[in-house]
Design an enzyme around this catalytic site. Structure first.
Site, short mmCIF file in Angstrom:
data_model
loop_
_atom_site.label_atom_id
_atom_site.label_comp_id
_atom_site.label_asym_id
_atom_site.label_seq_id
_atom_site.Cartn_x
_atom_site.Cartn_y
_atom_site.Cartn_z
N HIS A 147 -5.12 6.53 -0.78
CA HIS A 147 -5.36 6.02 0.46
C HIS A 147 -3.94 6.23 1.63
O HIS A 147 -3.92 6.77 2.95
CB HIS A 147 -5.66 4.27 0.48
CG HIS A 147 -7.28 4.47 1.21
ND1 HIS A 147 -8.49 5.77 1.45
CD2 HIS A 147 -8.06 3.21 1.61
CE1 HIS A 147 -8.85 5.02 1.72
NE2 HIS A 147 -9.27 4.28 1.82
N ASN A 203 -10.19 1.56 7.75
CA ASN A 203 -11.37 1.27 7.83
C ASN A 203 -11.51 0.70 9.46
O ASN A 203 -12.67 1.13 10.48
CB ASN A 203 -12.27 0.41 7.14
CG ASN A 203 -12.20 0.95 5.55
OD1 ASN A 203 -11.94 1.49 5.36
ND2 ASN A 203 -13.16 -0.88 4.98
N ASN A 221 -14.98 5.78 5.32
CA ASN A 221 -15.09 4.97 6.23
C ASN A 221 -13.24 4.44 7.82
O ASN A 221 -14.50 4.40 9.22
CB ASN A 221 -14.85 3.38 5.46
CG ASN A 221 -15.76 3.14 5.07
OD1 ASN A 221 -16.72 4.00 5.00
ND2 ASN A 221 -15.66 2.29 3.73
N TYR A 248 1.01 -1.61 0.10
CA TYR A 248 0.20 0.56 -0.50
C TYR A 248 0.24 1.05 -0.08
O TYR A 248 0.17 2.33 -0.05
CB TYR A 248 -1.18 0.24 1.44
CG TYR A 248 -1.69 -1.11 1.33
CD1 TYR A 248 -3.12 -1.06 0.09
CD2 TYR A 248 -1.52 -2.26 1.98
CE1 TYR A 248 -3.81 -2.57 0.76
CE2 TYR A 248 -2.42 -3.34 2.10
CZ TYR A 248 -3.52 -2.70 0.91
OH TYR A 248 -4.28 -4.60 1.37
#
Length: 189
Positions: free
Chosen positions: A19, A66, A113, A14
């Site tokens: 994000h 999240n 979220n 990631y």
């Protein structure tokens, strides 16, 4: 202790995704102020140090986006942090153009979220935040795929500048308050 939390997802898969812009800003602050991000506690990668005379805890929750509130909630409880005055959360926003900053002292999750989970665990929407624009998802794209994608080369330079401005905004919030930071950084671009 003042807590600055950058949101993202753990792991090399990631790194540098849309994000993970919050992690990028935390890395900038840590490098600039010589804060080692080597403590693993409260389900986060943390570093403690001093920024412009204020003791801070920099954190990158390792709970995945999240569930960020689980980690941040633990830190706020442990350090008896007043979320309204001593917490800053830095995260991505698809409603803003890439690189644009938006600073607020409170607000809803706005469909994010990670922020929804933080609000749930803190029991309040009143805490400072820096939103970093990552651009609207293209039509036909899955939202999850989009926010987990990396920036194209032509946007990367703009985003590097945004991380630097977000780090500067965080320091201004810490030293001069959110109102000053909003006046300076919400108007730009």
């Amino acid at each position: 202790m003042y807590v600055i939390a950058g949101l993202g997802n753990p792991g090399s898969r990631y790194e540098r995704t849309r994000h993970n812009v919050g992690f990028q800003v935390i890395d900038r602050l840590a490098a600039e102020y010589g804060i080692e991000m080597n403590q693993k506690k409260h389900r986060a990668l943390c570093g403690t140090g001093v920024i412009e005379g204020r003791k801070v805890l920099l954190m990158k929750p390792q709970t995945f986006m999240n569930l960020s509130g689980e980690s941040i909630g633990e830190v706020v409880d442990y350090y008896r942090t007043d979320p309204e005055e001593e917490l800053l959360v830095i995260y991505d926003d698809i409603a803003l153009d890439p690189g644009r900053l938006r600073i607020r002292k409170k607000g809803s999750a706005g469909g994010h979220n990670g922020m929804r989970n933080i609000i749930l665990h803190l029991g309040t929407q009143v805490f400072q935040r820096i939103r970093i624009g990552v651009g609207e998802k293209p039509e036909g794209y899955d939202l999850a795929d989009y926010v987990l994608s990396r920036f194209p080369e032509e946007e990367e330079k703009n985003m590097q500048e945004a991380y630097e401005r977000a780090a500067q905004a965080a320091v201004l919030i810490l030293t001069g308050g959110a109102d000053r930071a909003m006046n300076e950084f919400n108007q730009e671009r």
